[in-house]
Enzyme design. Structure first.
Site, short mmCIF file in Angstrom:
data_model
loop_
_atom_site.label_atom_id
_atom_site.label_comp_id
_atom_site.label_asym_id
_atom_site.label_seq_id
_atom_site.Cartn_x
_atom_site.Cartn_y
_atom_site.Cartn_z
N GLU A 197 0.67 -0.95 0.10
CA GLU A 197 0.16 -0.02 0.03
C GLU A 197 0.68 1.12 -0.05
O GLU A 197 0.56 2.14 0.11
CB GLU A 197 -0.93 0.23 1.65
N ASP A 242 -18.07 2.42 11.05
CA ASP A 242 -17.03 2.60 10.83
C ASP A 242 -16.86 3.29 10.06
O ASP A 242 -15.90 3.29 9.21
CB ASP A 242 -16.74 0.91 10.15
#
Length: 706
Positions: free
Chosen positions: A51, A289
């Site tokens: 990432e 979330d």
């Protein structure tokens, strides 16, 4: 000032101090990009998610990979200069919700800063890679902390946050002296139990009034700063994006309600003192979330006739925010996707207009849009000042959310989110297996028709930042197909995809100009730099991150080895070699006939519950999963099952020990459940093999027979 960087060099993760992922280089153009090819690649010797966006200074490219390893390479040739392989306590993998990823390094004044999965921050010598200092970033609480984000330098301090909001962490960010590694200050993002004494600073004394005094302080509260730390030298402020709460639903976390500061907020801190300058809460009382941890972009936009210093932010909750960097005032907030948790943002108060009838799943199952993967997530957007557009991956998707009755007991270093969710693309197939009362409740929801219509999609979009309108869009292959973005002054947009293609688009029209089949899933943001008059474009390749065990069938990592690599391209480059194809899927091995053959239904049910509570977050038990499919254990694995699970036999491979939490009878119950699954899937696959059908796509009807 926002233009510093992203010229010949790429000195910061986002290219320049604004984090725009925009480069002023113009050698690669729409007219010649067709000749783009591989200059060099570098193997990372891992099959986990990549990432990070590399940093490049004076011909040296530096980046991080799995769990916080780092490497420096000659940016023109790929020759290794140094490699940093820290000793990492892989037990930290037990509290890393989303793979052993790392999002990059920070470089400042001859130092490279990188944080490892087990929560250690290192300062390395830029030239040699030797350790200059290291700091344990834990706060002494003994909670389930891990680190996956990139550090950020702000003057004479370097900052790092942590991960673990789904576990038992009370989030915080810490500033360390760049020269010595001494801790200078720490800012907690949520207050502690007021009965334990005064809060650490006045801002938390104010924040605690937005929490129920009887909140689940034992769980920690969440609010982890696992990404999105950004220094703004123009206003000498550090902006942090704060994560979700724990447990997920406010009704369990803070039963009497409240905004629960500073969850799901952007907080501006003084880099000298750690005190709050301003804050803006994007999702008050977050229950879904909806972290505010997506990367931020700092720039200047003309708003109402005035050149205004702004922060652009597209968090999980589905809005694109334009915030005044001077004071945190909301200037614009436009929806990017379909959503039902709110009907919009009140322009006067800056608060969302909540719709509890749609989104409060404490009263029963609800289909929430957007879903927990977020309308956008950690994948960086790019702002191009020439086109005035904001480019990034946007996901239209929801999920079914349900809550168990009552309060679950606190689980030390365990998952304490206390909510169940099913992504809408999976919901039609999964729904028949849920209790009948859940099925009836779900089908009665107004969003069910949207699920049945299959409107979920993921797109690369060019967006007007002031209106949220899409100027053009290019489709990704599915909800797991998203990536970071790079734009250039020559009018190009670079973005990889999970299918394994590195794509180049026209920034104005969205036309696809070049697509290179790399054979490797790409989710990270690319970057570009120039050495000796040659422009290079680099990107990290490797599938993983959120949802990492669920390798999509359309992904390159499903067909080929998921070999992590750095791929670097230039005009006139060559072909890109692809990882080897995986062998054809064979029927699951036969499980030992006499092993747990007489296990009771109660034992198997106990093992199943333990598996889904503790193991399923990594072991998806699907075909081509990156982590082992435990329905396919070989005989020797069965023999050492308890040694692996309880004694940590494979801890250096990333499989932590669970001996502190599970007893031998628990391990046996999990084993018995998995053996039953192995026998079941083997029977299905033998039948498919006999009929000459592909093993990775058994029908629901066939599965139901076993």
């Amino acid at each position: 000032m926002m233009q510093v960087g992203a010229g010949r060099d790429w000195p910061l993760a986002g290219g320049d101090v604004g984090g725009t992922y925009f480069s002023r280089l113009e050698d690669i153009t729409p007219e010649n990009v067709s000749s783009l090819g591989l200059a060099w690649d570098y193997p990372l010797y891992t099959n986990r998610g990549q990432e990070a966006t590399p940093v490049e200074i004076d011909g040296v490219l530096v980046t991080s990979s799995t769990a916080g390893r780092a490497v420096a390479l000659d940016a023109a040739t790929g020759e290794e200069i140094w490699r940093f392989d820290p000793e990492i306590d892989m037990q930290a993998n037990r509290v890393a919700c989303c793979d052993m990823v790392n999002r990059g390094v920070a470089v400042d004044d001859g130092r490279v800063f990188v944080a490892t999965l087990d929560g250690v921050l290192y300062a390395l010598d830029f030239k040699s890679g030797e350790i200059l200092w290291q700091a344990d970033t834990h706060d002494g609480s003994g909670r389930g902390l891990s680190s996956t984000g990139a550090p950020e330098v702000a003057g004479d301090v370097v900052l790092i946050g942590n991960s673990g909001a789904e576990y038992d962490v009370r989030g915080f960010v810490t500033a360390y002296d760049v020269e010595t590694g001494a801790a200078r200050w720490r800012f907690y993002t949520v207050p502690h139990d007021p009965e334990a004494g005064p809060q650490e600073n006045p801002e938390l004394e104010e924040a605690v009034t937005t929490w129920d005094p009887e909140s689940r302080w034992d769980v920690g509260g969440g609010g982890t700063v696992w990404d999105a730390i950004h220094y703004d030298p123009e206003f000498d402020a550090v902006y942090i994006g704060v994560g979700n709460g724990g447990p997920y639903h406010r009704a369990k976390r803070s039963p009497s309600g409240g905004d629960n500061l500073y969850l799901s907020s952007i907080v501006a801190l003084d880099p000298e003192t750690g005190r709050v300058k301003w804050h803006y809460q994007e999702t008050p009382g977050d229950s879904w979330d909806f972290t505010a941890t997506g990367p931020m972009t700092l720039t200047t936009l003309e708003i109402d006739g005035e050149e205004t210093p702004v922060l652009l932010h597209a968090p999980k909750n589905g809005f694109l925010y334009v915030i005044d960097r001077r004071n945190g005032k909301l200037l614009r907030a436009n929806a990017l996707v379909f959503q039902n948790w709110t009907s919009g943002i009140n322009a006067e108060t800056g608060r969302p207009v909540m719709t509890p009838e749609n989104a409060d799943y404490s009263t029963g199952p609800k289909i929430i849009y957007p879903g927990t993967p977020g309308a956008s997530n950690w994948h960086p957007f790019s702002y191009n000042p020439q086109t005035g557009l904001y480019y990034g991956a946007v996901l239209e998707m929801g999920n079914l959310m349900m809550m168990t009755p009552g309060q679950k007991p606190y689980k030390e270093k365990g998952i304490n989110s206390d909510a169940s969710l099913i992504f809408t693309p999976d919901l039609p197939a999964v729904l028949p297996g849920l209790p009948s009362f859940v099925q009836e409740a779900v089908k009665a929801l107004p969003e069910w028709s949207r699920v049945e219509e299959g409107l979920d999609k993921s797109e690369l979009r060019a967006i007007d930042p002031l209106t949220g309108e899409t100027v053009w869009a290019a489709p990704y292959a599915g909800w797991q197909d998203r990536s970071g973005v790079l734009t250039t002054a020559s009018g190009l947009v670079f973005a990889g995809d999970v299918r394994g293609f590195f794509n180049v688009y026209d920034a104005e029209s969205g036309d696809l100009l070049k697509s290179i089949d790399t054979g490797a899933s790409i989710i990270a943001a690319p970057m570009t730099y120039e050495v000796d008059g040659v422009q290079y474009v680099a990107v990290m390749a490797g599938w993983g991150g959120g949802g990492w065990p669920y390798v999509p069938r359309y992904g390159a990592a499903y067909e080929r080895r998921n070999d992590g690599r750095i791929l670097v391209f230039k005009l006139g480059g060559g072909e890109t070699p692809k990882p080897d194809k995986l062998p054809p899927l064979e029927p699951a091995p036969a499980a030992p006939e006499d092993l747990f053959a007489d296990a009771s239904p109660e034992t198997i049910a106990h093992g199943r519950a333990l598996f889904f509570d503790n193991c399923a977050i990594c072991h998806s038990n699907q075909h081509r999963s990156i982590s082992p499919d435990l329905r396919r254990m070989q005989p020797y694995t069965h023999e050492i099952f308890n040694d692996i699970l309880l004694e940590g036999l494979l801890v250096q491979n990333g499989m932590p020990s669970w001996g502190d939490l599970l007893m031998e009878e628990d391990a046996d119950a999990i084993h018995a459940y998995l053996i039953g699954e192995q026998r079941r899937i083997r029977a299905v696959e033998l039948e498919l093999q006999k009929e000459g059908l592909p093993l990775d796509q058994p029908s629901a009807a066939l599965l139901s027979n076993y």
